[in-house]
Design an enzyme around this catalytic site. Structure first.
Site, short mmCIF file in Angstrom:
data_model
loop_
_atom_site.label_atom_id
_atom_site.label_comp_id
_atom_site.label_asym_id
_atom_site.label_seq_id
_atom_site.Cartn_x
_atom_site.Cartn_y
_atom_site.Cartn_z
N SER A 107 -18.21 -4.03 -1.90
CA SER A 107 -18.47 -2.98 -2.90
C SER A 107 -17.65 -1.73 -2.58
O SER A 107 -17.71 -0.75 -3.31
CB SER A 107 -19.96 -2.63 -2.90
OG SER A 107 -20.31 -2.12 -1.62
N ASP A 159 -2.43 -5.30 10.75
CA ASP A 159 -1.79 -4.00 10.70
C ASP A 159 -0.93 -4.12 9.45
O ASP A 159 0.06 -4.86 9.44
CB ASP A 159 -0.90 -3.75 11.92
CG ASP A 159 -0.25 -2.37 11.84
OD1 ASP A 159 0.31 -2.04 10.79
OD2 ASP A 159 -0.32 -1.63 12.84
N HIS A 160 -1.32 -3.46 8.38
CA HIS A 160 -0.70 -3.83 7.10
C HIS A 160 0.80 -3.51 7.06
O HIS A 160 1.51 -4.06 6.23
CB HIS A 160 -1.47 -3.24 5.91
CG HIS A 160 -1.21 -1.81 5.61
ND1 HIS A 160 -1.75 -0.78 6.31
CD2 HIS A 160 -0.45 -1.23 4.64
CE1 HIS A 160 -1.36 0.36 5.80
NE2 HIS A 160 -0.56 0.13 4.79
N LEU A 194 2.87 -4.63 9.06
CA LEU A 194 3.54 -5.89 9.39
C LEU A 194 3.69 -6.80 8.15
O LEU A 194 4.38 -7.81 8.21
CB LEU A 194 2.77 -6.63 10.48
CG LEU A 194 2.80 -5.95 11.85
CD1 LEU A 194 1.95 -6.73 12.84
CD2 LEU A 194 4.23 -5.84 12.37
N ASP A 221 -4.29 7.22 13.42
CA ASP A 221 -4.28 6.71 12.05
C ASP A 221 -2.99 5.94 11.75
O ASP A 221 -3.02 4.93 11.05
CB ASP A 221 -4.43 7.90 11.08
CG ASP A 221 -4.74 7.46 9.66
OD1 ASP A 221 -5.57 6.54 9.52
OD2 ASP A 221 -4.18 8.02 8.71
N HIS A 256 0.81 1.47 12.99
CA HIS A 256 1.90 1.15 12.07
C HIS A 256 3.29 1.46 12.66
O HIS A 256 4.20 0.64 12.59
CB HIS A 256 1.74 1.95 10.76
CG HIS A 256 0.40 1.77 10.10
ND1 HIS A 256 -0.31 0.60 10.19
CD2 HIS A 256 -0.34 2.60 9.34
CE1 HIS A 256 -1.45 0.73 9.51
NE2 HIS A 256 -1.49 1.93 8.99
N ARG A 290 15.45 5.57 11.18
CA ARG A 290 16.80 6.14 11.15
C ARG A 290 17.42 5.99 12.53
O ARG A 290 16.97 6.60 13.51
CB ARG A 290 16.72 7.62 10.74
CG ARG A 290 18.07 8.31 10.59
CD ARG A 290 17.88 9.71 10.01
NE ARG A 290 17.36 9.63 8.65
CZ ARG A 290 18.12 9.66 7.55
NH1 ARG A 290 19.42 9.82 7.63
NH2 ARG A 290 17.56 9.57 6.35
N ASP A 296 25.67 0.74 1.10
CA ASP A 296 24.34 0.91 0.52
C ASP A 296 23.76 -0.41 0.00
O ASP A 296 24.33 -1.03 -0.88
CB ASP A 296 24.48 1.92 -0.62
CG ASP A 296 23.16 2.20 -1.31
OD1 ASP A 296 22.12 1.68 -0.87
OD2 ASP A 296 23.18 2.96 -2.30
N LEU A 297 22.65 -0.81 0.57
CA LEU A 297 21.94 -1.97 0.05
C LEU A 297 20.58 -1.49 -0.47
O LEU A 297 19.60 -1.41 0.28
CB LEU A 297 21.75 -3.02 1.16
CG LEU A 297 20.83 -4.19 0.86
CD1 LEU A 297 21.26 -4.94 -0.39
CD2 LEU A 297 20.81 -5.16 2.04
C1 BG6 Z 1 -3.53 3.68 6.61
C2 BG6 Z 1 -3.95 5.05 7.03
O1 BG6 Z 1 -3.64 2.79 7.67
O2 BG6 Z 1 -2.19 3.70 6.17
C3 BG6 Z 1 -3.76 6.03 5.89
O3 BG6 Z 1 -5.30 5.03 7.43
C4 BG6 Z 1 -2.36 5.95 5.35
O4 BG6 Z 1 -4.06 7.35 6.29
C5 BG6 Z 1 -1.98 4.52 5.05
O5 BG6 Z 1 -2.31 6.73 4.17
C6 BG6 Z 1 -0.53 4.41 4.65
O6 BG6 Z 1 -0.28 3.14 4.15
P1 BG6 Z 1 0.85 2.92 3.08
O7 BG6 Z 1 0.89 1.45 2.88
O8 BG6 Z 1 0.45 3.68 1.85
O9 BG6 Z 1 2.11 3.46 3.66
#
Ligand code: BG6
Length: 499
Positions: free
Chosen positions: A14, A186-187, A189, A244, A249, A351, A401-402
């Site tokens: 939810s 870990d999104h 990735l 965070d 990330h 970079r 540039d790609l």
């Molecule tokens: C999250 C953080 O893991 O990643 C957020 O908790 C952040 O604070 C986010 O905004 C960023 O993800 P993306 O995919 O929008 O770059």
């Protein structure tokens, strides 16, 4: 692969994460035919609501093709969304009571028997706050574990707040779920450009051969968001920008960028190399940091003006951190991570700045820079010097540039969560974080975080920066201290170097 015998259970169904990320990702995979037609999805959360309410609140608004799409595209979306709705149901229950999980089991058994599934596979996706991870993982194991088929559990950060709390949480989880069954998201990735890093490096001889301390002066990994913590301050303040974004990330991105060539692309070979390079990184030194916190500007509220933020908080919303890698490839090369909220733009990029051309024939010539833009608008470009076209011999900085939008105009770039959920379906762990990887990642950050938390005396006070700016004013001095040379966007060469 897990075909038709799988049921997906979304815990925390939810909530916001489920609505914004999990269900849309599942839907898009389903729509594109990556998931079996006879899949079933069960949402589970504490909120009491009917299936219909669940559908309209959490699934009904999944984004379809835009207004200017053709009617047939719109119809196709609607048809798929109706089908997706028909395979989704909802069970309400507590996170700490067997009775709720028993009700969930009943629903699982019902939908499995309707489909005639004999060996049910169950994929549990935890879109939950960390305070209930462990208890839910226990409840699921005890009540809803499939004894005939396979089980997988997907969890997402925060995985603790430092090395010890992470270990505690992971070992509680391990008592119930094996490493093989666990998928730690870990999104980053799952992002296309992050996934591309290994291919770029190990599929291009020219690139890989220059990827070391002999050619590279410094590397920056930058994460910029143009909005503050608006309304999310309560959560954020407990963690801060380093926990965070940086510890997970950006460090994951760094490890892919710097690891040695893996023996193969199998998940264990890749993760072995990631762990190895992370182990060469000493914990971050205080003097290698610049911390910031945004203040109100141009009508935008400062961090401390957010009602959900505790008064007088010194939580950093910006951090620049320099990491060092003590191995023969990277010794002495500064890796600068910069991350901030409420900055001047939305951008995530790597970079890589090369060293200066050997002195002697040019008076002043721009450095090469290889930029991998993760978002928005995926791109890879190399800042590159060429002769100004025409009857003069003068260098001009330009780019190879790609840009994906022009080179791959037709390609659909999947959302990170789509890529990762599909990997979990396939049992591919490559893009998930292994337990030892997480542990070593925390070790790099824990001493610094304890200092920032005030555990070693007074907490450092972050530098102020205005909402919508580039960060604290000391930022350029900070990056130049590590050898970064700001380059010359639109710079006109003052001399004619080769005449
Ligand atoms: C999250 C953080 O893991 O990643 C957020 O908790 C952040 O604070 C986010 O905004 C960023 O993800 P993306 O995919 O929008 O770059």
């Amino acid at each position: 692969e897990w075909k038709g015998e799988t049921t997906v259970v979304v815990l925390g169904a939810s909530g916001d994460l489920a609505k914004k990320k999990t269900f849309p990702a599942l839907f898009n995979l389903f729509k594109e035919g990556h998931l079996p037609e006879d899949l079933h999805i069960i949402g589970y959360a504490r909120t009491k609501m009917s299936d219909d309410d669940f559908h309209s609140r959490q699934i009904g608004n999944i984004k379809g093709p835009g207004d200017d799409a053709s009617q047939s595209d719109k119809d196709a979306h609607k048809k798929k969304l109706d089908k997706f709705t028909s395979i989704s149901s909802y069970v309400a229950g507590q996170y700490d009571e067997d009775s709720g999980f028993q009700a969930l089991l009943k629903e699982l058994e019902k939908v499995e028997s309707e489909r005639g599934v004999e060996k049910p596979n169950r994929l549990f996706y935890m879109a939950l706050p960390p305070s209930v991870f462990t208890i839910v993982a226990e409840g699921l194991k005890k009540n809803c574990y499939s004894t005939k088929g396979a089980n997988r559990i997907i969890i997402e950060k925060p995985f603790g707040k430092d090395t010890d709390s992470c270990r505690e949480m992971m070992s509680a989880l391990k008592e119930q779920w094996s490493e093989d069954e666990t998928y730690r998201i870990d999104h980053y990735l799952g992002k296309e450009m992050v996934k591309n890093v290994l291919l770029l490096r190990f599929g291009n001889v020219w690139l890989e051969s220059s990827f070391n301390k002999n050619f590279i002066s410094n590397v920056q990994i930058t994460f910029k968001e143009p909005f503050g913590t608006e309304g999310r301050g309560g959560y954020f303040d407990e963690f801060g920008i380093i926990r965070d974004v940086c510890q997970n990330h950006l460090l994951q991105t760094l490890s892919l960028l710097t690891m040695e060539r893996p023996v193969s692309f199998s998940s264990e070979d890749v993760r072995d190399e990631k762990v190895k390079v992370l182990r060469c990184i000493p914990s971050i030194a205080r003097e290698d940091t610049l911390l910031g916190q945004y203040v109100g500007a141009d009508g935008k509220p400062g961090y401390l003006e957010d009602d959900t933020v505790p008064k007088g908080s010194v939580c950093p919303t910006f951090a620049a951190l320099t990491l060092w890698i003590n191995n023969p490839r990277w010794e002495g090369v500064p890796f600068i991570m910069k991350a901030g909220k409420a900055l001047n733009e939305a951008k995530v990029e790597i970079r890589i700045q090369y060293k200066d051309v050997t002195a002697g024939i040019f008076d002043d010539i721009a450095r090469n820079e290889l930029v991998i833009r993760i978002q928005p608008s995926e791109a890879i470009y190399m800042k590159f010097n060429t002769k100004t076209p025409g009857l003069i011999t003068r260098a001009i900085p330009t780019e190879l540039d790609l840009t994906y939008k022009s080179r791959f105009a037709e390609a659909k770039i999947p959302e990170a969560y789509e890529a990762l959920i599909l990997d979990a379906f396939k049992g591919d762990h490559s893009n998930f974080v292994r337990d030892d990887e997480l542990d070593v990642a925390w070790k790099i950050f824990t001493p610094l975080l304890h200092w920032i938390d005030g555990k070693d005396g007074e907490a450092p006070k972050p530098e102020e920066y205005p909402y919508g700016s580039r960060g604290p004013k000391q930022i350029d001095e900070f990056t130049s201290k590590y050898g970064f040379k700001r380059s010359n966007e639109g710079y006109a060469w003052p001399k004619t170097p080769m005449t």
